[in-house]
Design a protein around this motif. Sequence first.
Motif, short mmCIF file in Angstrom:
data_model
loop_
_atom_site.label_atom_id
_atom_site.label_comp_id
_atom_site.label_asym_id
_atom_site.label_seq_id
_atom_site.Cartn_x
_atom_site.Cartn_y
_atom_site.Cartn_z
N GLY A 1 -27.44 29.81 6.78
CA GLY A 1 -27.32 29.60 5.34
C GLY A 1 -26.05 28.90 4.93
O GLY A 1 -25.72 28.84 3.74
N THR A 2 -25.32 28.34 5.88
CA THR A 2 -24.03 27.72 5.58
C THR A 2 -24.13 26.24 5.27
O THR A 2 -23.15 25.63 4.83
N SER A 3 -25.29 25.64 5.52
CA SER A 3 -25.45 24.21 5.30
C SER A 3 -26.82 23.93 4.72
O SER A 3 -27.83 24.45 5.20
N ARG B 1 -35.28 23.93 15.82
CA ARG B 1 -34.03 23.33 15.39
C ARG B 1 -33.28 24.28 14.49
O ARG B 1 -33.83 25.19 13.91
N GLY B 2 -32.02 24.03 14.34
CA GLY B 2 -31.21 24.90 13.49
C GLY B 2 -31.51 24.78 12.02
O GLY B 2 -31.16 25.66 11.23
N THR B 3 -32.17 23.70 11.64
CA THR B 3 -32.56 23.51 10.25
C THR B 3 -33.81 22.64 10.23
O THR B 3 -34.29 22.19 11.26
N THR C 1 -31.63 23.92 -5.58
CA THR C 1 -30.73 24.73 -4.77
C THR C 1 -31.54 25.67 -3.90
O THR C 1 -32.34 26.46 -4.39
N ILE C 2 -31.33 25.56 -2.60
CA ILE C 2 -32.01 26.44 -1.64
C ILE C 2 -31.04 27.53 -1.19
O ILE C 2 -29.84 27.28 -1.05
N SER C 3 -31.57 28.72 -0.98
CA SER C 3 -30.76 29.81 -0.47
C SER C 3 -31.63 30.70 0.41
O SER C 3 -32.86 30.62 0.35
N ARG C 4 -30.99 31.52 1.20
CA ARG C 4 -31.74 32.42 2.07
C ARG C 4 -31.02 33.75 2.18
O ARG C 4 -29.78 33.82 2.08
N ALA D 1 -35.75 20.41 0.16
CA ALA D 1 -34.54 21.16 0.46
C ALA D 1 -34.67 21.80 1.83
O ALA D 1 -35.77 22.19 2.23
N ALA D 2 -33.55 21.91 2.53
CA ALA D 2 -33.53 22.55 3.84
C ALA D 2 -32.24 23.35 3.97
O ALA D 2 -31.22 22.99 3.37
#
Length: 124
Positions: A55-57, A102-104, A69-72, A49-50
């Motif tokens: 946290g929008t994508s 990188r952004g993710t 499910t990943i969340s931050r 997961a990334a």
Amino acid sequence: QVQLVESGGGLVQTGDSLRLSCEASGRTIRNYGMGWFRQAPGKERELVAAINRSGTSAYYPDSLKGRFTISRDNAKNTVSLQIHSLKPEDTAVYYCAADSSRGTVVPGIMPDYWGQGTQVTVSS
């Protein structure tokens, strides 16, 4: 640099749910793409997961979509991974990772910073 510490692993049964947490220190994670990897004995480390900086994508491999499910929470400097319907093949050491460039976290590119990992064992 950022330090990462995972928690929440353990021995669970098939079908259970589990929530892994990653607590960051040293730097705010809002500037880092974050991800969770896992490595089973004898297998390569794989991205499960990334999530992007805001946290929008989120990204999941097709084989894991719907169960992971990943969340931050950038304010709390934490990242979480919720796993449902655990299977014996989910048994692995799970690692939290941060990418400063990188952004993710991107599949195939290893992030800069890693936690020490937390063991998840799923009994059948």
